[in-house]
Scaffold this motif. Structure first.
Motif, short mmCIF file in Angstrom:
data_model
loop_
_atom_site.label_atom_id
_atom_site.label_comp_id
_atom_site.label_asym_id
_atom_site.label_seq_id
_atom_site.Cartn_x
_atom_site.Cartn_y
_atom_site.Cartn_z
N SER A 1 0.86 -1.18 0.00
CA SER A 1 0.00 0.00 0.00
C SER A 1 0.90 1.24 0.00
N PRO A 2 0.49 2.33 -0.65
CA PRO A 2 -0.80 2.53 -1.35
C PRO A 2 -0.76 2.17 -2.83
N ASP A 3 0.37 1.62 -3.32
CA ASP A 3 0.48 1.32 -4.75
C ASP A 3 -0.59 0.34 -5.21
N ILE A 4 -0.90 -0.63 -4.37
CA ILE A 4 -1.84 -1.65 -4.78
C ILE A 4 -3.23 -1.08 -5.06
N GLU A 5 -3.62 -0.05 -4.33
CA GLU A 5 -4.95 0.53 -4.53
C GLU A 5 -5.07 1.16 -5.92
N PRO B 1 12.86 -1.37 21.11
CA PRO B 1 12.80 -0.91 19.71
C PRO B 1 11.65 -1.61 18.98
N PHE B 2 10.97 -0.86 18.14
CA PHE B 2 9.79 -1.39 17.48
C PHE B 2 10.00 -1.41 15.97
N VAL B 3 9.71 -2.56 15.35
CA VAL B 3 9.86 -2.71 13.90
C VAL B 3 8.49 -2.49 13.26
N HIS B 4 8.42 -1.52 12.37
CA HIS B 4 7.15 -1.08 11.78
C HIS B 4 7.17 -1.20 10.27
N LEU B 5 5.97 -1.19 9.68
CA LEU B 5 5.85 -0.97 8.25
C LEU B 5 6.05 0.51 7.94
N ALA B 6 6.14 0.83 6.65
CA ALA B 6 6.39 2.22 6.24
C ALA B 6 5.24 3.13 6.67
N PRO B 7 5.50 4.42 6.87
CA PRO B 7 4.47 5.36 7.32
C PRO B 7 3.27 5.45 6.38
N SER B 8 3.45 5.12 5.08
CA SER B 8 2.34 5.23 4.12
C SER B 8 1.37 4.06 4.21
N ASP B 9 1.74 3.02 4.96
CA ASP B 9 0.88 1.83 5.03
C ASP B 9 -0.32 2.09 5.96
N PRO B 10 -1.55 1.74 5.53
CA PRO B 10 -2.73 1.97 6.37
C PRO B 10 -2.66 1.25 7.71
N TYR B 11 -2.07 0.06 7.71
CA TYR B 11 -1.92 -0.69 8.95
C TYR B 11 -1.00 0.04 9.93
N GLU C 1 11.84 0.87 10.28
CA GLU C 1 10.80 0.73 9.26
C GLU C 1 11.26 -0.20 8.14
N VAL C 2 10.38 -1.14 7.77
CA VAL C 2 10.64 -2.05 6.65
C VAL C 2 9.39 -2.05 5.76
N ASP C 3 9.46 -2.77 4.63
CA ASP C 3 8.37 -2.64 3.67
C ASP C 3 7.38 -3.80 3.63
N ASN C 4 7.60 -4.85 4.44
CA ASN C 4 6.61 -5.93 4.45
C ASN C 4 6.70 -6.74 5.73
N ALA C 5 5.66 -7.53 5.99
CA ALA C 5 5.56 -8.28 7.25
C ALA C 5 6.61 -9.36 7.36
N ALA C 6 6.99 -9.98 6.23
CA ALA C 6 8.02 -11.01 6.28
C ALA C 6 9.36 -10.42 6.75
N ALA C 7 9.68 -9.23 6.27
CA ALA C 7 10.91 -8.56 6.70
C ALA C 7 10.84 -8.22 8.19
N ILE C 8 9.65 -7.84 8.66
CA ILE C 8 9.48 -7.56 10.09
C ILE C 8 9.83 -8.80 10.91
N CYS C 9 9.33 -9.95 10.49
CA CYS C 9 9.60 -11.19 11.22
C CYS C 9 11.09 -11.50 11.26
N GLN C 10 11.77 -11.28 10.14
CA GLN C 10 13.21 -11.54 10.10
C GLN C 10 13.96 -10.59 11.03
N MET C 11 13.54 -9.33 11.06
CA MET C 11 14.18 -8.37 11.95
C MET C 11 13.99 -8.75 13.42
N VAL C 12 12.76 -9.16 13.74
CA VAL C 12 12.47 -9.55 15.12
C VAL C 12 13.26 -10.80 15.49
N LEU C 13 13.32 -11.78 14.58
CA LEU C 13 14.08 -13.01 14.85
C LEU C 13 15.56 -12.69 15.12
#
Length: 300
Positions: free
Chosen positions: A131-135, A192-202, A222-234
């Motif tokens: 998001s928001p490209d997909i819309e 520290p908190f791993v987030h999606l990009a500020p433009s993401d609705p979530y 900030e990362v661009d997808n949930a899979a990357a978030i999981c890797q960062m947290v791991l």
């Protein structure tokens, strides 16, 4: 006089049955009609197709050669019939799917596997966009099915709500908060908190939640997808809150998942363009996605 299809049909029936009587029965007509039209056919093309002897017909060499060509034509007609059926069912179309990355890793693999059991030769194209490209892509009508988060239909589309799941907190192995069975979002303020990009609705939704609870995060990655978030947290870089569909795919790698003390809904919706005509094959793919969504919901 020109050859008509009835002449060809009668000739083929006589070749198959070997007699005028058999051809008349096969075509549900009279013997005199078959004899008359067969003779007329021979006159039109200027060849003797059969040697007549004691009520039986023996194909001449010319008759055999013509029959071979006619069979090729009938094979072509069969292919046309099969092609028409395939086109009507949508089997010849390429199905274009647009999805958020999260659904390409969770909902879609099982859905496409189920779909391909019925249509193994179908052409599929899956592209993932954040998001928001997909819309904007969905509004462009250059796809057949889309999967998005939320329940707001992009311009020029229809939307169908599939399921809701609650977001979960994810932690690295051995994190102090892993001792808790339920995580209060306020407890995350010291990490520290791993987030999606500020433009993401979530991301907007979570920012609003933390603001409402008065939580001030010490740092944000900030990362661009949930899979990357999981890797960062791991990797121990931080903690996060994501949808459980992606989180569960990383359990085997040691990711710790805990429910939140507050409900943070994550909605999944199926989107289709309003303009293109209906397709039975795309309808079936939509059914497969619905079935997978029901199965995933049952696991929550």
């Amino acid at each position: 006089m020109k050859i008509i299809f009835r002449h060809v049909e009668i000739f083929k029936a006589v070749m198959v049955t070997g007699t005028v009587t058999g051809a008349a029965l096969a075509l549900e007509t009279s013997q005199p009609t078959v004899s008359r039209e067969l003779s007329r056919f021979e006159d039109i093309i200027g060849m003797r197709l059969f040697e007549r002897s004691k009520g039986r017909l023996k194909p001449t060499a010319q008759g055999m050669a013509l029959h071979s060509e006619i069979l090729k034509t009938y094979e072509g007609l069969s292919r046309i019939n099969a092609a028409a059926l395939s086109i009507r069912l949508g089997l010849r179309e390429k199905i274009n799917i647009i999805s958020l990355p999260v659904f390409s890793q969770t909902v879609l693999p099982a859905s496409l596997a189920r779909f391909l059991q019925h249509y193994p030769d179908i052409n599929l194209s899956l592209s993932t966009h954040d998001s928001p490209d997909i819309e904007s892509l969905l509004a462009s009508q250059v796809y057949d099915i889309g999967l998005i988060e939320g329940m707001k239909a992009p311009l020029g589309t229809s939307i169908e709500h599939l399921m809701d799941v609650d977001e979960v907190c994810i932690l690295p192995t051995g994190h102090p908060l892993s001792a808790h069975t339920v995580i209060d979002p306020r407890a995350l303020s010291n990490y520290p908190f791993v987030h999606l990009a500020p433009s993401d609705p979530y991301r907007h939704h979570l920012d609003g939640l933390f603001a409402k609870l008065g939580v001030s995060r010490t740092s944000i990655i900030e990362v661009d997808n949930a899979a990357a978030i999981c890797q960062m947290v791991l990797s121990g870089i931080g903690v996060s809150i994501i949808n459980p569909l992606v989180a569960k795919t990383y359990l085997s790698q040691g990711l710790v998942i805990r429910p939140l003390s507050v409900s943070v809904p994550f909605s999944i919706s199926l989107v289709r363009p309003l303009q293109p005509g209906a397709s039975l094959i795309v309808d079936h793919l939509a059914d497969c996605i619905r079935t997978t969504s029901i199965e995933l919901r049952a696991l929550e």
